[in-house]
Design an enzyme around this catalytic site. Sequence first.
Site, PDB file in Angstrom:
ATOM      1  CB  ALA A 278      12.554  83.729  54.426  1.00 12.56           C
ATOM      2  CG  ASP A 279       8.216  86.637  52.998  1.00 12.57           C
ATOM      3  OD1 ASP A 279       7.545  85.732  53.508  1.00 12.57           O
ATOM      4  OD2 ASP A 279       8.365  87.750  53.528  1.00 12.57           O
TER       5      ASP A 279
END
Length: 409
Positions: free
Chosen positions: A176-177
């Site tokens: 996600a990051d």
Amino acid sequence: MSAPTAPTAPRPLEGVTVLDFSRVLAAPMATQILAELGATVVKVERPGGGDETRGFEPRLPHGESAYFFAFNRGKRSVALDLKDPRGRDVARRLAARADVVVENFLPGAMDRLGLGYDDLAAGNPGLVYVSATGFGQSGPDRTRKGYDTVFQALSGVMAMTGEPDGPPSKTGIPVADMTSGLWVAIAVLTGLAGRGVSGRGRHFDVSMMDVQLSLHALNAARLFALDEDPARTGTQHPGRVPSAAFETADGGWLHISGSDQHWVPLCEVLGLDGLAADPELRHNAGRVARREDVMTALRAAIARRERDPLLKELLAADVPAGAVRGVREALADPHARARGVVTEFEHPTEGTFRALRTPLRETDGAPPAAGAPPLLGADTDAVLADLAGLGDEEIDELREAGVIQDGGR
């Protein structure tokens, strides 16, 4: 007499100045990419502690964080107290000379500091401003906080990861990051390209949640086409057989992913003559319809072979396959070594440290060099003098008041 040395070509983003108010992972990853492609990235950090990842594990012998090193190479650090009005005034002076601002505070936080897009663009209409947040600048969850694994859970990525008969699982990397970081970089480059046409900047809203949902392009296509909510399939592909990891006789794992033209060669390598001769299995639809039978036969045949010799045979037969490797083995691969994937930099306190090179490269030039991550406040004085136009006396007054911090203080 030696031949004259050819001039070194400028890096693609040389001349671009990025003022980076971000911390932790997603947006710092983006600004590191920009820095190693030639941009001057000024990282604004809190005096005393700086980016909180400076304290994250793993720690190195002299106290620096390898986590911080992974996403902050090649930047210049300014330790500036934005809670102090004098610090905010310095930040505005820096922004007036910048091409790009990147920030990842909750929506409205930069506006309350007088550092939002409208405030800064009023004095710098060409400014490209990227706000990277968990849920975006609008919507009912806009002020909600979250971390990588929370976004994996909320977006459906976690539900799609793992074996069908096991629990949901996070991915092996902070997907996600890191995917959000790529979209922050895309936003910056899009803004710069647009400014080259219109002469004006833009404000981009990058939501980590939006990015994760966008990763479901194929899953959503299945949902929209079949009204079927996709489920976990482990290493298997829901629409193609074979495409899965298989355990080998020596305890290794081999991933095979083939199309119709690879089916017969795969069967020949494995000695599965009956499957190769079956006309129903010549096309993927037939193999999907008989998935369990096909997978059972493949598992049994592959379980009798050792990983590396079998992989060699499959590659010789032009069957797409790859060993399931750990990180150490993957980075030591001869191809990765030939491509210079692992490089190193010199840090002022930790010495020589290895790093993964930014993967974008020009075909006729050297790949981007890994810059050293900055010590907290290491560039405060120089940046305030060069970019903000402050004199020595002003800088000394700010330091004495605790508004700024320079390296080693």
